[in-house]
Design a protein around this motif. Structure first.
Motif, PDB file in Angstrom:
ATOM      1  N   LEU A 160      10.321  -7.266  -8.432  1.00 35.20           N
ATOM      2  CA  LEU A 160      11.530  -6.662  -8.976  1.00 35.20           C
ATOM      3  C   LEU A 160      12.490  -7.691  -9.551  1.00 35.20           C
ATOM      4  O   LEU A 160      13.205  -7.405 -10.514  1.00 35.20           O
ATOM      5  CB  LEU A 160      12.223  -5.828  -7.900  1.00 35.20           C
ATOM      6  CG  LEU A 160      11.437  -4.604  -7.423  1.00 35.20           C
ATOM      7  CD1 LEU A 160      12.291  -3.729  -6.526  1.00 35.20           C
ATOM      8  CD2 LEU A 160      10.926  -3.787  -8.595  1.00 35.20           C
ATOM      9  N   THR A 161      12.510  -8.889  -8.983  1.00 34.84           N
ATOM     10  CA  THR A 161      13.352  -9.936  -9.568  1.00 34.84           C
ATOM     11  C   THR A 161      12.887 -10.252 -10.983  1.00 34.84           C
ATOM     12  O   THR A 161      13.698 -10.398 -11.909  1.00 34.84           O
ATOM     13  CB  THR A 161      13.320 -11.207  -8.701  1.00 34.84           C
ATOM     14  OG1 THR A 161      13.859 -10.898  -7.408  1.00 34.84           O
ATOM     15  CG2 THR A 161      14.143 -12.314  -9.334  1.00 34.84           C
ATOM     16  N   GLY A 162      11.555 -10.327 -11.174  1.00 36.71           N
ATOM     17  CA  GLY A 162      11.035 -10.556 -12.516  1.00 36.71           C
ATOM     18  C   GLY A 162      11.390  -9.430 -13.465  1.00 36.71           C
ATOM     19  O   GLY A 162      11.780  -9.665 -14.615  1.00 36.71           O
ATOM     20  N   ALA A 163      11.277  -8.181 -12.987  1.00 34.37           N
ATOM     21  CA  ALA A 163      11.607  -7.032 -13.829  1.00 34.37           C
ATOM     22  C   ALA A 163      13.084  -7.027 -14.193  1.00 34.37           C
ATOM     23  O   ALA A 163      13.456  -6.713 -15.335  1.00 34.37           O
ATOM     24  CB  ALA A 163      11.236  -5.738 -13.112  1.00 34.37           C
ATOM     25  N   LEU A 164      13.940  -7.352 -13.243  1.00 34.63           N
ATOM     26  CA  LEU A 164      15.374  -7.376 -13.511  1.00 34.63           C
ATOM     27  C   LEU A 164      15.728  -8.476 -14.500  1.00 34.63           C
ATOM     28  O   LEU A 164      16.574  -8.287 -15.383  1.00 34.63           O
ATOM     29  CB  LEU A 164      16.140  -7.562 -12.195  1.00 34.63           C
ATOM     30  CG  LEU A 164      16.131  -6.348 -11.261  1.00 34.63           C
ATOM     31  CD1 LEU A 164      16.547  -6.752  -9.859  1.00 34.63           C
ATOM     32  CD2 LEU A 164      17.034  -5.249 -11.797  1.00 34.63           C
ATOM     33  N   LEU A 213      26.018  -5.776 -15.128  1.00 36.46           N
ATOM     34  CA  LEU A 213      24.645  -5.603 -15.579  1.00 36.46           C
ATOM     35  C   LEU A 213      23.733  -5.101 -14.473  1.00 36.46           C
ATOM     36  O   LEU A 213      22.537  -4.956 -14.688  1.00 36.46           O
ATOM     37  CB  LEU A 213      24.108  -6.933 -16.124  1.00 36.46           C
ATOM     38  CG  LEU A 213      24.799  -7.476 -17.371  1.00 36.46           C
ATOM     39  CD1 LEU A 213      24.190  -8.819 -17.746  1.00 36.46           C
ATOM     40  CD2 LEU A 213      24.668  -6.495 -18.526  1.00 36.46           C
ATOM     41  N   LYS A 214      24.260  -4.853 -13.292  1.00 33.29           N
ATOM     42  CA  LYS A 214      23.422  -4.415 -12.190  1.00 33.29           C
ATOM     43  C   LYS A 214      22.746  -3.087 -12.500  1.00 33.29           C
ATOM     44  O   LYS A 214      23.355  -2.179 -13.065  1.00 33.29           O
ATOM     45  CB  LYS A 214      24.244  -4.268 -10.910  1.00 33.29           C
ATOM     46  CG  LYS A 214      24.436  -5.550 -10.131  1.00 33.29           C
ATOM     47  CD  LYS A 214      25.023  -5.254  -8.767  1.00 33.29           C
ATOM     48  CE  LYS A 214      25.086  -6.507  -7.908  1.00 33.29           C
ATOM     49  NZ  LYS A 214      25.573  -6.199  -6.552  1.00 33.29           N
ATOM     50  N   ARG A 245      20.574  -8.868  -5.179  1.00 30.47           N
ATOM     51  CA  ARG A 245      21.941  -8.855  -5.684  1.00 30.47           C
ATOM     52  C   ARG A 245      22.066  -8.148  -7.027  1.00 30.47           C
ATOM     53  O   ARG A 245      23.146  -7.671  -7.382  1.00 30.47           O
ATOM     54  CB  ARG A 245      22.461 -10.293  -5.809  1.00 30.47           C
ATOM     55  CG  ARG A 245      22.741 -10.970  -4.475  1.00 30.47           C
ATOM     56  CD  ARG A 245      23.269 -12.357  -4.662  1.00 30.47           C
ATOM     57  NE  ARG A 245      22.282 -13.219  -5.317  1.00 30.47           N
ATOM     58  CZ  ARG A 245      22.520 -14.472  -5.695  1.00 30.47           C
ATOM     59  NH1 ARG A 245      23.738 -14.985  -5.518  1.00 30.47           N
ATOM     60  NH2 ARG A 245      21.583 -15.196  -6.268  1.00 30.47           N
ATOM     61  N   SER A 246      20.975  -8.062  -7.775  1.00 33.67           N
ATOM     62  CA  SER A 246      21.034  -7.424  -9.089  1.00 33.67           C
ATOM     63  C   SER A 246      20.821  -5.916  -9.019  1.00 33.67           C
ATOM     64  O   SER A 246      20.723  -5.260 -10.050  1.00 33.67           O
ATOM     65  CB  SER A 246      19.978  -8.043 -10.018  1.00 33.67           C
ATOM     66  OG  SER A 246      20.268  -9.410 -10.237  1.00 33.67           O
ATOM     67  N   ALA A 375       9.807   1.219 -13.882  1.00 31.57           N
ATOM     68  CA  ALA A 375      10.970   2.082 -14.100  1.00 31.57           C
ATOM     69  C   ALA A 375      12.180   1.271 -14.545  1.00 31.57           C
ATOM     70  O   ALA A 375      12.926   1.678 -15.451  1.00 31.57           O
ATOM     71  CB  ALA A 375      11.281   2.856 -12.818  1.00 31.57           C
ATOM     72  N   ILE A 376      12.391   0.116 -13.939  1.00 37.03           N
ATOM     73  CA  ILE A 376      13.525  -0.734 -14.309  1.00 37.03           C
ATOM     74  C   ILE A 376      13.397  -1.222 -15.740  1.00 37.03           C
ATOM     75  O   ILE A 376      14.378  -1.272 -16.493  1.00 37.03           O
ATOM     76  CB  ILE A 376      13.633  -1.917 -13.329  1.00 37.03           C
ATOM     77  CG1 ILE A 376      14.149  -1.411 -11.961  1.00 37.03           C
ATOM     78  CG2 ILE A 376      14.549  -3.013 -13.873  1.00 37.03           C
ATOM     79  CD1 ILE A 376      14.061  -2.443 -10.854  1.00 37.03           C
TER      80      ILE A 376
END
Length: 387
Positions: A160-164, A213-214, A245-246, A375-376
């Motif tokens: 998810l960090t990569g996707a964000l 931007l979250k 955090r994002s 989805a993100i």
């Protein structure tokens, strides 16, 4: 017959004797002793037939209605069988022998091989637990939750960090924010062979993880009795997502009532003991609550985890999903979040959601990070081929 063939034949007879249970009709003529006899006794206690017709009190062949006898049996099966078999036998004992009440005894809980299914049973009994048992029950639940976190958390955070990061890319970056790999890939057609370089026409940069931007994630989880394993996994994932955090993460559970457990996400065990497994289902009411909490639809992912047996207003539920999608919400419908595949579910409602562009499918915990990442990033979901 060779010695080896004779040994193989005896081993087959032994196995058949254990499978058939030793009634006169088993036909093996094999007598068991030692460890085999003890294994057979443990199996007979759960699966065997009584010598006389059963009465209302005789619900089993060998497990009495006392915590000490069940605890001894639990110790036996853990000695003789691997963990995967122990977990199956425990679930069968709870279902076949009506042992739910015995799970309220501390010595019973201490003997149990804890798994997701046992946690579901404990949660369904939590309102009836005496105070003397609650701490033991929480310890059992915490052990399962910590095992799940060890298995799932690292991969989920990385995915998810990569996707964000990818979702937050900007195209007018400052020099130190330029993503050179993506910039080069986007400008390969501007390669100048005589100079051996690429002249970028468009810069691609990493977005800054400012609060504005979250992304927002809403997990909306059906807590009816059939969804117990999904509730356990959702609580663990909710805690993991809340640690990023994002992401702003909200966890809502529902039956005919709606409960927002977002303030407990720091501890998934607190989340689980805030649920109330069982009861009816009002998906429309739950989605209405979630919809009322969405402030930035284009930056929001709503994940509905439910078998879709709606006890509320069906047409209103579908209109609400359509309205959220029209506003820009990414909507995901999971029939289950567990390792057990698709449960029984309302196929008519699943088809109606699919017609709205929301495929409903069962999702394993291992696949869930990929589903959330897709989805993100607003790309097609990795829907299993079986759907």
């Amino acid at each position: 017959m060779t010695v080896e063939a004779g040994d193989a034949a005896q081993e087959r007879l032994r196995r058949w004797r254990l499978v058939l249970g030793g009634d006169a009709a088993d036909g093996t003529g094999r007598q068991l002793s030692g460890r085999d006899a003890a294994m057979d006794g443990a199996l007979t206690a759960l699966y065997g037939k009584a010598e006389r017709p059963a009465t209302g009190r005789d619900r089993s062949a060998g497990l009495g209605a006392s915590a000490p006898s069940v605890a001894r049996w639990l110790g036996d099966i853990r000695t003789y069988f691997p963990t995967s078999v122990v977990q199956v036998m425990q679930r069968d004992a709870i279902d076949r022998l009506g042992l739910s009440a015995l799970l309220l005894e501390p010595e019973m809980l201490e003997a149990v091989e804890a798994d997701v299914h046992l946690v579901g049973t404990l949660l369904s009994l939590s309102q009836a637990m005496p105070e003397t048992v609650k701490e033991t029950a929480r310890a059992v639940v915490r052990k399962v939750v910590e095992d799940l976190e060890r298995r799932l958390a690292t991969r989920t955070r990385a995915t998810l960090t990569g996707a964000l990061d990818r979702g937050a890319r900007v195209h007018r970056p400052r020099h130190h924010d330029i993503d050179w790999n993506r910039t080069i890939a986007a400008n390969l057609r501007h390669y100048l062979p005589e100079h051996g370089t690429v002249v970028p026409e468009r810069l691609v940069g990493h977005g800054r993880a400012a609060r504005s931007l979250k992304k927002e994630v809403v997990l909306c989880v059906d807590q009816s009795g059939s969804m117990a394993a999904s509730v356990v996994h959702a609580s663990v994932f909710g805690a993991v997502l809340a640690s990023l955090r994002s992401l702003d993460t909200r966890l809502v559970v529902f039956d005919t009532a709606v409960v927002d457990l977002t303030d407990r996400l720091a501890d998934p065990v607190d989340v689980l003991f805030g649920t109330r497994l069982g009861g009816g289902t009002d998906i429309n009411r739950a989605l209405a609550y979630c919809q009322s909490r969405i402030t930035r639809p284009a930056e929001t992912v709503v994940v509905l985890i439910s078998d879709l047996y709606e006890g509320g207003i069906r047409d209103e539920m579908l209109k609400r999903v359509a309205a959220m999608k029209a506003s820009g919400v990414q909507f995901v419908a999971l029939l289950a979040l567990s390792d057990e595949g698709a449960p029984a579910y309302d196929r008519e409602h699943a088809a109606a959601l699919a017609a709205l562009g929301v495929p409903a499918f069962a999702c394993t915990p291992d696949l869930f990070p990929e589903v959330m990442a897709a989805a993100i990033e607003r790309r097609p979901l990795p829907v299993p081929d079986t759907v």
